[in-house]
Enzyme design. Structure first.
Site, PDB file in Angstrom:
ATOM      1  CG  ASP A 226      46.917  60.076 -19.740  1.00 30.89           C
ATOM      2  OD1 ASP A 226      47.817  60.660 -19.147  1.00 30.89           O
ATOM      3  OD2 ASP A 226      46.781  60.511 -20.936  1.00 30.89           O
TER       4      ASP A 226
HETATM    5  C1  BGC Z   1      48.628  63.395 -20.764  1.00 28.33           C
HETATM    6  C2  BGC Z   1      49.745  62.552 -21.027  1.00 28.33           C
HETATM    7  C3  BGC Z   1      50.706  62.954 -19.978  1.00 28.33           C
HETATM    8  C4  BGC Z   1      50.251  62.837 -18.652  1.00 28.33           C
HETATM    9  C5  BGC Z   1      51.334  63.113 -17.441  1.00 28.33           C
HETATM   10  C6  BGC Z   1      48.076  63.560 -19.358  1.00 28.33           C
HETATM   11  O1  BGC Z   1      47.254  64.606 -19.124  1.00 28.33           O
HETATM   12  O2  BGC Z   1      47.586  63.097 -21.344  1.00 28.33           O
HETATM   13  O3  BGC Z   1      50.209  62.550 -22.133  1.00 28.33           O
HETATM   14  O4  BGC Z   1      51.868  62.057 -20.121  1.00 28.33           O
HETATM   15  O5  BGC Z   1      49.277  63.887 -18.545  1.00 28.33           O
HETATM   16  O6  BGC Z   1      51.648  64.734 -17.494  1.00 28.33           O
END
Ligand code: BGC
Length: 749
Positions: A226
């Site tokens: 993530d």
């Molecule tokens: C989120 C993800 C997301 C990623 C990219 C993170 O803060 O948890 O779900 O895909 O950011 O934006």
């Protein structure tokens, strides 16, 4: 082009492949091309200027389909497949190789701020809907990123918090949907979550990323972090992580190379990770050659409307003056009330926030279908507390009293729930309930339309409103979809994917949420969602699986047949009303007498039947044997317990229509007897009474010990047999007992 063999890359090239070039793309290394990843999941959030992972900077226009909270209510895997495919077409048009979704974490607690991005409290439903979404997307040559792996069920402290879960709930509830999607749909990537799982960061968790995901489930794709989830890249690569996003300006790449040079990181592990990145780049390159239709924004808006209409749950629809409030009669007058009818709430805040191609305004869509009927609009309240509430309410009540029906749009404003924080309560704003009460007082024919990302406490509202449509979040075409359902152009068929509890205090994780000092104890164990309310025999406001229709359905003739692969269940469903409709037929499995703790029933299958009035259909589902298994901690493996299983064909978890039973042959799972096996366990083995009886006197049953007031057999059943040596006063030796157990073990082999 053919892409270079990863083994021909240097360690620093291999390390470079494992982190982003910028926020959304990977690096081009040698002839390995760069690829673009983008949020996800209910629309394409393609940023070409300023970039962020919180949905702050702008993004290219794209269709905002219903977020997972809405889509999950469709219970329809063919629909999620269509949405996946449409998202694939848009991804391709916007130059995206991997779309960051679907999100399939279990909705453990209704307060989790990100529940709107997840499908359900149930792993069967989440897994089925997500697998077909992935298949739809990947069929267009765009990869999915199954997220957030794993046990990311709270936003509070999400980057440090440890989800502390016992093995059974971890396997049976929190990992099960991930396992299903990985094995059925082979997503190109899996995104590891921010949190720790039983003390170890998901990004550094070798058990999670390698033992379970790759070795057990056979995942051969890329594990991506993530955004910002990595605190130690070397540990992450060691654990099985391939790609750090968004990248660290090259610093962590160098740490990886240094670790290989220092012998701290196996060069083979780095090469494997790089190999997976090369394979992903090759998939992306092949994907770009897959022929897809051009992105047609109008066609996708129309699809988003059809999909959204299938996501609207009719929670309640009582007669007022002998006629149900809904559907509305075309040509009648409607007082539309509530700010959300003018400014709809249709998606959630944070990384999934899509810049829609356009947004339907519900009141306009109602007007468009009213067929000449007068449609008025009054705001009734504001979501930011501004304005003269008393005047707004008075205007709304007046409009309601003058119309044939009032439709009141209530819900939560965007700032009340989002990624990044949890809610503290499940309440609708008080002024909205007060407005509703005043409206119903003058207009008994009132329907409420709800917009919200997380579950609301609906007992007070349900006590006032005779009809309720729950739209959750419906995406950009939600306004049209609501109008379609209000006027009966679409007969509602959606079902709750989450229980609506009577009170927050009743919810399973109430006392453990959101945890403390960066630890969350999953104290409710297996008993998540309806599993909890059923086990404790608690009242709920609306049960899991609930949803009404403008027609009615009858069930008959449930038949079951078990074989080595599972149980085939079929039931006849008849449309007994006067309109065509769709029925979501649910199959819950119970094991009435079991040697282990079990929820009273669990959803193991479902199907949708579409029926004209008066017509019947035989609905058949296959309940996979693997889905009947529980996780046995003694052998660290799945085990199907043998015996009688009950299958319930149901219209909701609390509306069981037909029940039948079937015998299932259990798995061979015999634990070898040891001196630590209890007398009860040993005596359950055939021949044990004779073998042990030859060594020592066996305890007598209750009837023979009446005078002592004890049941010796029961009392001794829990004593490990090895301890009997000391009670037997030298009559039995350890050696004798060991031989007797070996004899019994041999007879079982
Ligand atoms: C989120 C993800 C997301 C990623 C990219 C993170 O803060 O948890 O779900 O895909 O950011 O934006």
């Amino acid at each position: 082009m053919t892409i270079q063999d990863p083994a021909a890359l240097t360690a620093s090239e291999q390390a470079a492949l494992g982190s982003g070039a910028d926020f959304w793309s990977t690096k081009q290394v040698g002839d390995v091309p760069s690829l673009v990843l983008t949020d996800g999941p209910h629309g394409v959030r393609r940023q070409v200027g300023a970039s962020d992972h919180l949905g702050i900077a702008g993004s290219e226009p794209a269709t905002c389909f219903p977020p997972a909270v809405g889509l999950g209510q469709s219970w329809d895997a063919s629909l999620t497949e269509q949405v996946g495919a449409a998202l694939g077409v848009e991804s391709r048009a916007l130059g995206v190789d991997v779309l960051l979704g679907p999100g399939i974490n279990i909705k453990r607690d209704p307060r989790c701020g990100r529940n709107f991005e997840y499908y359900s409290e149930d792993p069967h439903l989440s897994g089925r809907l997500a697998a077909s979404w992935v298949q739809g997307l990947q069929g267009t040559g765009v990869g999915a990123s199954l997220k957030h792996f794993a046990a990311n069920n709270t936003e509070h402290d999400r980057m440090r918090s440890s989800s502390d879960i016992a093995p059974r709930p971890l396997r049976e509830i929190y990992l099960r949907a991930f396992q299903h999607v990985v094995q059925q749909a082979q997503p190109w990537t899996v995104m590891c979550s921010y949190n720790r799982v039983n003390g170890t960061y998901a990004s550094e968790n070798h058990w999670l990323l390698t033992q379970v995901l790759r070795d057990e489930w056979g995942f051969d794709g890329v594990v991506v972090s993530d955004w910002g989830a990595i605190q130690d890249r070397v540990k992450a690569v060691t654990a099985g992580l391939d790609l750090e996003m968004p990248g660290s300006g090259g610093g962590a790449d160098q740490q990886v190379v240094d670790a290989v040079d220092a012998g701290e990181l196996d060069a083979g592990v780095l090469a494997q990770a790089a190999g997976r990145m090369v394979a992903l780049a090759a998939k992306a390159e092949a994907g770009r050659a897959v022929r897809v239709p051009a992105f047609d924004a109008d066609a996708h808006h129309a699809l988003a409307r059809q999909v959204a209409a299938r996501c609207v749950v009719l929670l309640k629809n009582e007669p007022v003056s002998k006629r149900a409030v809904l559907p509305l009669c075309e040509g009648s007058s409607v007082a539309v009330i509530g700010e959300f009818a003018q400014t709809p709430r249709y998606q959630g805040g944070g990384s999934s926030h899509v810049n829609p191609t356009r947004v339907d305004v519900p009141v306009d869509e109602i007007r468009a279908l009213a067929d000449g009927g007068v449609v008025t609009y009054a705001a009734g309240f504001t979501t930011d507390g501004s304005g003269d509430l008393a005047a707004l309410r008075e205007e709304a009540v007046l409009s309601a009293s003058a119309a044939d029906t009032a439709v009141v749009f209530l819900g939560l404003a965007a700032h009340q729930e989002s990624e990044g924080f949890d809610r503290e309560h499940l309440e609708l704003p008080a002024e909205q309930l007060e407005l509703l009460a005043d409206v119903v007082r003058v207009q008994p024919r009132t329907a409420v339309v709800l917009s919200h990302g997380g579950v609301l406490r609906l007992a007070p509202l349900s006590g006032i409103a005779p009809a309720i449509l729950d739209g959750a979040l419906l995406g950009q075409a939600g306004g049209g979809a609501i109008a379609d359902v209000l006027f009966g152009r679409v007969n509602p068929s959606a079902r709750l994917a989450e229980t609506v509890p009577v009170r927050l205090q009743d919810t399973p994780a109430y006392l453990d949420f959101p945890g403390e000092h960066s630890h969350v104890a999953y104290g409710e164990g297996l008993f998540v969602g309806y599993r909890w309310y059923d086990a404790r025999d608690m009242a709920v406001t609306f049960p899991f699986g609930h949803g009404l229709s403008y027609t009615s359905f009858a069930y008959s003739g449930l038949e079951l047949a078990a074989d080595a692969q599972g149980i085939t269940a079929s039931v006849t469903v008849t449309n007994t009303g006067e309109r065509a409709g769709r029925e979501v037929v649910q199959f819950y499995v119970a094991k009435p007498s079991s040697s282990i703790a079990r929820p009273p029933q669990e959803l193991k299958g479902h199907a949708v039947a579409e029926l004209a009035p008066g017509r019947s259909a035989r609905v058949t589902v296959f309940l996979d044997r693997a889905d009947l298994a529980y996780w046995d901690i003694r052998g660290d493996r799945w085990v199907v317990e043998g015996g009688t299983y009950e299958v319930r064909a149901a219209a909701s978890s609390r509306d069981i229509r037909e029940t039948a039973a079937v015998e299932v042959v259990g798995d061979e799972f015999v634990l070898p007897l040891t001196l630590n096996s209890t007398l009860g366990e040993v005596m359950a083995t055939p021949g044990a009474a004779e073998v042990l009886g030859a060594l020592m006197p066996m305890p007598q049953a209750a009837a023979d010990n009446d005078a002592l007031g004890i049941d010796m057999a029961k009392m001794m059943a829990s004593i490990p047999v090895g301890r009997l040596i000391s009670f037997a006063g030298g009559a039995v030796t350890r050696d004798d007992l060991g031989k007797a157990l070996a004899q019994l073990n041999a007879s079982q082999a």
